[in-house]
Scaffold this motif. Structure first.
Motif, PDB file in Angstrom:
ATOM      1  N   ARG A  86      -2.746  14.302  36.542  1.00 44.20           N
ATOM      2  CA  ARG A  86      -2.902  12.863  36.304  1.00 44.20           C
ATOM      3  C   ARG A  86      -3.804  12.613  35.106  1.00 44.20           C
ATOM      4  N   GLU A  87      -4.883  13.366  35.044  1.00 40.39           N
ATOM      5  CA  GLU A  87      -5.854  13.178  33.966  1.00 40.39           C
ATOM      6  C   GLU A  87      -5.221  13.444  32.606  1.00 40.39           C
ATOM      7  N   ARG A  88      -4.349  14.450  32.520  1.00 41.79           N
ATOM      8  CA  ARG A  88      -3.707  14.792  31.250  1.00 41.79           C
ATOM      9  C   ARG A  88      -2.461  13.965  30.983  1.00 41.79           C
ATOM     10  N   GLY A  89      -1.950  13.298  32.006  1.00 44.98           N
ATOM     11  CA  GLY A  89      -0.745  12.491  31.818  1.00 44.98           C
ATOM     12  C   GLY A  89       0.523  13.305  31.703  1.00 44.98           C
ATOM     13  N   TRP A  90       0.525  14.509  32.284  1.00 48.40           N
ATOM     14  CA  TRP A  90       1.736  15.355  32.276  1.00 48.40           C
ATOM     15  C   TRP A  90       1.640  16.346  33.431  1.00 48.40           C
ATOM     16  N   GLY A  91       2.669  16.380  34.243  1.00 50.07           N
ATOM     17  CA  GLY A  91       2.701  17.351  35.326  1.00 50.07           C
ATOM     18  C   GLY A  91       4.086  17.473  35.915  1.00 50.07           C
ATOM     19  N   ARG A  92       4.364  18.663  36.430  1.00 50.50           N
ATOM     20  CA  ARG A  92       5.626  18.921  37.122  1.00 50.50           C
ATOM     21  C   ARG A  92       5.305  19.659  38.426  1.00 50.50           C
ATOM     22  N   ILE A  93       5.772  19.110  39.522  1.00 52.03           N
ATOM     23  CA  ILE A  93       5.637  19.752  40.824  1.00 52.03           C
ATOM     24  C   ILE A  93       7.029  19.903  41.416  1.00 52.03           C
ATOM     25  N   VAL A  94       7.358  21.128  41.798  1.00 56.82           N
ATOM     26  CA  VAL A  94       8.639  21.394  42.456  1.00 56.82           C
ATOM     27  C   VAL A  94       8.339  22.069  43.793  1.00 56.82           C
ATOM     28  N   GLY A 121       4.014   7.305  37.916  1.00 56.21           N
ATOM     29  CA  GLY A 121       3.500   6.447  36.855  1.00 56.21           C
ATOM     30  C   GLY A 121       2.504   7.142  35.954  1.00 56.21           C
ATOM     31  N   ASP A 122       1.937   8.253  36.429  1.00 48.86           N
ATOM     32  CA  ASP A 122       1.025   9.063  35.619  1.00 48.86           C
ATOM     33  C   ASP A 122       1.751  10.200  34.911  1.00 48.86           C
ATOM     34  N   ASN A 123       3.085  10.175  34.963  1.00 45.69           N
ATOM     35  CA  ASN A 123       3.929  11.229  34.395  1.00 45.69           C
ATOM     36  C   ASN A 123       3.727  12.562  35.114  1.00 45.69           C
ATOM     37  N   VAL A 124       3.414  12.479  36.394  1.00 51.21           N
ATOM     38  CA  VAL A 124       3.413  13.654  37.270  1.00 51.21           C
ATOM     39  C   VAL A 124       4.694  13.555  38.094  1.00 51.21           C
ATOM     40  N   LEU A 125       5.672  14.351  37.752  1.00 52.55           N
ATOM     41  CA  LEU A 125       7.004  14.252  38.340  1.00 52.55           C
ATOM     42  C   LEU A 125       7.144  15.273  39.459  1.00 52.55           C
ATOM     43  N   VAL A 126       7.610  14.805  40.621  1.00 49.48           N
ATOM     44  CA  VAL A 126       7.677  15.648  41.810  1.00 49.48           C
ATOM     45  C   VAL A 126       9.105  15.665  42.333  1.00 49.48           C
ATOM     46  N   ASN A 127       9.665  16.847  42.469  1.00 51.97           N
ATOM     47  CA  ASN A 127      11.043  16.999  42.917  1.00 51.97           C
ATOM     48  C   ASN A 127      11.161  18.184  43.870  1.00 51.97           C
ATOM     49  N   THR A 128      12.324  18.337  44.464  1.00 51.92           N
ATOM     50  CA  THR A 128      12.560  19.442  45.386  1.00 51.92           C
ATOM     51  C   THR A 128      13.816  20.212  45.000  1.00 51.92           C
ATOM     52  N   VAL A 129      13.836  21.460  45.429  1.00 48.34           N
ATOM     53  CA  VAL A 129      15.033  22.294  45.350  1.00 48.34           C
ATOM     54  C   VAL A 129      15.318  22.798  46.756  1.00 48.34           C
ATOM     55  N   SER A 130      16.571  22.700  47.170  1.00 52.07           N
ATOM     56  CA  SER A 130      16.959  23.104  48.524  1.00 52.07           C
ATOM     57  C   SER A 130      17.974  24.237  48.468  1.00 52.07           C
ATOM     58  N   PRO A 131      17.507  25.469  48.638  1.00 58.09           N
ATOM     59  CA  PRO A 131      18.420  26.608  48.641  1.00 58.09           C
ATOM     60  C   PRO A 131      19.076  26.779  50.018  1.00 58.09           C
ATOM     61  N   ALA A 132      20.116  27.598  50.045  1.00 54.79           N
ATOM     62  CA  ALA A 132      20.752  27.986  51.302  1.00 54.79           C
ATOM     63  C   ALA A 132      21.149  29.449  51.237  1.00 54.79           C
TER      64      ALA A 132
END
Length: 267
Positions: free
Chosen positions: A131-139, A176-187
């Motif tokens: 958040r502080e840096r304004g860029w993040g990716r969480i998967v 809104g802080d450009n920390v984007l959070v998504n999921t991957v669902s394997p099988a």
């Protein structure tokens, strides 16, 4: 394709084998500096050694069930590589299995503690600097089981449904802080976890390992149109994309890597 993340720092949990290690490989090839973490007593050192030729990689042992160990992992990575811009949560277990009525509270709580609360603890450490840096990716790794539960592994299914909800909530809170959070669902991916499942099945049915896989696909996963286990690198490709600048408008979403296993279009 240039992922646009060269020089970024990533932390991957559950990274000493399988999909976590395959993700580390792709991120290193994209120029990312990568930290791997997994529980003590596993193959983390071997994974770091194997991947070392690809770039800047380090390993830190820790247990996601323990808040102090989680804090230690993040502090160590920050000291060695800098604060991670990318966090991939691949740590997880099958957990307690069997008939619902035979699984006690401990079986449920142990499974939820690793699969869901482990992700919660790791994300609490990940988000502030992003958040502080304004860029993040969480998967976060979910599963087909999150939306298509199987009756003999309900604690796992519930924990992965929780992951979908957690990711969606985080995406709304911090997108809104450009920390984007998504999921991957394997099988049914070829990993040490499914290897163990298939060895157990082969022994119970008195068949070969390959025959156990074939019967599992026919009887338990009829929606998997390709009729094979997935490969870790096939999942890692989706994860690496979500970690990249190429996915800069994807937030709160989920990608299934499941050969069509989930029958519904919803979820």
């Amino acid at each position: 394709m240039d992922l646009g993340i060269a020089g970024r720092v990533a932390l991957i949990s559950g990274a000493d084998s399988g999909m976590g290690k395959a993700t580390a490989r792709l991120l290193l090839e994209a120029g990312v500096r990568v930290a791997l973490t997994d529980v003590p007593g596993g193959t983390l050192d071997e994974a770091v050694s194997e991947l070392g030729a690809l770039g800047d990689v380090t390993g830190v042992t820790g247990d996601v069930r323990d808040t102090a160990q989680v804090a230690h992992v993040w502090a160590t990575v920050r000291e060695r590589l800098g604060a991670p811009d990318i966090f991939v949560n691949a740590a997880g277990v099958t957990g307690a299995t069997g008939d619902f009525l035979d699984i006690d509270d401990k079986g449920w709580l142990d499974t939820l503690d690793i699969n869901l609360m482990g992700a919660v603890r790791m994300c609490r450490e990940a988000v502030p600097a992003m958040r502080e840096r304004g860029w993040g990716r969480i998967v976060l790794f979910a599963s087909e089981d999150a939306v298509q539960p199987y009756t003999d592994e309900l604690p796992y299914c519930a924990s992965k449904a929780g992951i979908l909800s957690l990711a969606k909530g985080l995406s709304k809170a911090y997108g809104g802080d450009n920390v984007l959070v998504n999921t991957v669902s394997p099988a049914f991916i070829a990993t040490p976890m499914t290897d163990a499942m298939m060895r157990k099945r082969a022994k119970e049915k008195n068949v070969s390992f390959d025959e156990a896989i074939a019967s599992f696909l026919d009887e338990e996963r009829p929606g998997m149109a390709l009729k094979r286990r997935g490969r870790p690198e096939e999942v890692a490709a989706a994860v690496a994309f979500l970690c990249s600048e190429r996915a800069s408008f994807i937030n709160g979403a989920g990608i299934r890597v499941d050969s069509g296993s989930v029958f519904t279009i919803a979820g």
